[in-house]
Scaffold this active site. Structure first.
Site, mmCIF file in Angstrom:
data_model
loop_
_atom_site.group_PDB
_atom_site.id
_atom_site.type_symbol
_atom_site.label_atom_id
_atom_site.label_comp_id
_atom_site.label_asym_id
_atom_site.label_seq_id
_atom_site.Cartn_x
_atom_site.Cartn_y
_atom_site.Cartn_z
ATOM 1 C CB ALA A 18 -0.895 -0.024 1.339
ATOM 2 N N GLY A 21 1.938 1.978 -3.476
ATOM 3 C CA GLY A 21 0.648 2.139 -4.313
ATOM 4 C C GLY A 21 0.575 3.557 -3.903
ATOM 5 C CG ASP A 22 -0.411 7.215 -0.514
ATOM 6 O OD1 ASP A 22 -1.268 7.560 -0.617
ATOM 7 O OD2 ASP A 22 0.591 7.578 0.073
ATOM 8 C CB ALA A 23 4.475 6.488 -3.511
#
Length: 137
Positions: A18, A21-23
Site C-alpha cells: 500500500a 501504491g500510495d506513492a
C-alpha cells in the site's frame, strides 16, 4: 526516470504494498491535474483530495471489484484485511481499510509492470470523479 529495480510484491507486507501504491497513485493524480491545466497549488490540493482521500479510494475500490481478476481480488482482500495502527481522520475504519486495499492494488499493478491495466483503472477513476463533479453543478 531512474531505472530502479522493483521489489517482488510477494515478499512485501500489505502495508508496504500500500505504501508504494500510495506513492505511485499520488504521482498519477498530480500529473492528471497538471495536464488539466490547473496551476494554483491551493486548487491542485483541493482537486487531489477528490482522488486521494480514504473515502474516495473506498468508493473507487468498490466500483472496481466486479472488474478485477482473481489475482487482483486476492491482493485487494489481502490489503483490506491488514491490521493498521493508524486511521484516517476523516474516514471510517471500513473506508480506511478499503483505501488500503485500493493502494495495495495500485502497488501490485505497478510492481508487476501491468501499466496498461493500471492506466485503464485510473482512467475509470478520472471519469468517475468527473461525473461526480458534473452532478454537483
Amino acid at each position: 526516470m531512474i531505472d530502479l529495480q522493483k521489489p517482488n510484491y510477494k515478499e512485501l507486507s500489505s502495508l508496504a504494498l500500500a505504501y508504494i501504491g500510495d506513492a505511485i497513485y499520488e504521482v498519477m493524480v498530480r500529473q492528471q491535474l497538471l495536464n488539466q491545466g490547473i496551476a494554483k497549488v491551493q486548487y491542485l490540493h483541493k482537486e487531489a483530495t477528490k482522488y486521494v482521500s480514504a473515502r474516495s479510494q473506498s468508493q473507487f475500490i468498490q466500483m472496481l471489484m466486479d472488474q478485477l481478476t482473481e489475482e487482483e481480488r486476492n491482493i485487494v482482500m489481502r490489503g483490506r484485511n491488514t491490521k493498521s495502527y493508524t486511521t484516517a481522520k476523516n474516514a471510517t475504519v471500513l473506508e480506511y481499510r478499503h483505501s488500503t486495499a485500493f493502494e495495495c492494488l495500485v502497488g501490485y499493478l505497478y510492481l508487476t509492470d501491468q501499466n496498461e491495466r493500471l492506466e485503464s483503472i485510473f482512467l475509470q477513476i478520472v471519469d468517475f470523479v468527473s461525473a461526480q463533479k458534473k452532478e454537483k453543478k
